[in-house]
Scaffold this active site. Structure first.
Site, mmCIF file in Angstrom:
data_model
loop_
_atom_site.group_PDB
_atom_site.id
_atom_site.type_symbol
_atom_site.label_atom_id
_atom_site.label_comp_id
_atom_site.label_asym_id
_atom_site.label_seq_id
_atom_site.Cartn_x
_atom_site.Cartn_y
_atom_site.Cartn_z
ATOM 1 N N LEU A 230 5.956 -4.237 2.550
ATOM 2 C CA LEU A 230 6.200 -2.815 2.732
ATOM 3 C C LEU A 230 5.141 -2.241 3.671
ATOM 4 C CD1 LEU A 230 6.884 -2.055 -1.033
ATOM 5 C CD2 LEU A 230 8.577 -2.475 0.767
ATOM 6 N N SER A 231 5.444 -1.103 4.274
ATOM 7 C CA SER A 231 4.525 -0.513 5.255
ATOM 8 C C SER A 231 3.175 -0.158 4.651
ATOM 9 C CB SER A 231 5.151 0.721 5.896
ATOM 10 O OG SER A 231 5.359 1.727 4.928
ATOM 11 N N CYS A 232 3.120 0.065 3.342
ATOM 12 C CA CYS A 232 1.871 0.430 2.674
ATOM 13 C C CYS A 232 0.945 -0.768 2.460
ATOM 14 C CB CYS A 232 2.172 1.089 1.336
ATOM 15 S SG CYS A 232 3.069 0.008 0.197
ATOM 16 N N GLY A 233 1.418 -1.955 2.838
ATOM 17 C CA GLY A 233 0.604 -3.151 2.664
ATOM 18 C C GLY A 233 0.922 -3.908 1.390
ATOM 19 N N ASN B 49 8.303 2.836 -1.376
ATOM 20 C CA ASN B 49 7.370 1.935 -2.044
ATOM 21 C C ASN B 49 8.022 1.362 -3.302
ATOM 22 O OD1 ASN B 49 5.234 1.928 -4.454
ATOM 23 N ND2 ASN B 49 4.215 1.256 -2.587
#
Length: 175
Positions: free
Chosen positions: A150-153, A119
């Site tokens: 990023l994968s976390c949005g 992140n």
């Protein structure tokens, strides 16, 4: 260069490491994969076994290798850790060896390439940046991370460099 050691740690970008193995094999390089236990929760070791044609190692106490951290390190020409989480960067920068990947960092005496993935808030933490500076000062190499989704949005710097760019950098070491 003929032999690559690929360390896969427990970041969501671990799935991209399968492409790295596949591309390196297409270029005729031998690839041995070592994983952290966390990485095995994200991508099954069997995926890497199928792509590399070799066993995958994730334990320091492998029945087939009495000294896995030495036996895997010696034949390899380059150790690439992709994704390289904040955890592995901290371990490597501080000489902590509590799993096979981090122990290999200490026993590997040729180039080590980190492809960070985390992140953006984590990447920008002073402690992570200190660890990166220390690893660079210790003679280790980095590719990325990149900016993007990023994968976390969230969006920001922390995205692992795309597999083809990592492979290209590894191939450049060959010449």
């Amino acid at each position: 260069m003929k032999e690559i050691l690929l360390g896969v740690t427990g970041g969501i970008a671990a799935y991209k490491s399968a492409t790295i193995v596949s591309r390196l094999r297409q270029h005729g390089l031998g690839v041995s994969v070592v994983m952290t236990r966390s990485a095995t929760k994200l991508v099954a070791p069997q995926t890497f076994e199928a792509l590399s044609g070799r066993p995958v190692y994730y334990s320091m106490f492998n029945a087939k290798m009495s000294h896995a951290h030495i036996d895997l390190a010696r034949p390899a020409d380059l150790f690439c850790i992709a994704p390289a989480t904040a955890n592995i960067l901290a371990k490597a920068a501080n000489g902590i060896a509590d799993d096979l990947v981090s122990t290999l960092v200490l026993s590997f005496d040729k180039p080590i390439l980190f492809a960070p993935a985390m992140n953006n808030v984590m990447w920008n933490k002073p402690s992570v940046q200190r660890n990166v500076q220390q690893l660079r000062a210790d003679g280790m190499f980095f590719i990325g991370p990149e900016s993007g989704n990023l994968s976390c949005g969230e969006s920001g710097t922390g995205r692992m460099t795309e597999p083809d760019a990592i492979v290209e950098m590894i191939l450049e070491w060959e010449h």
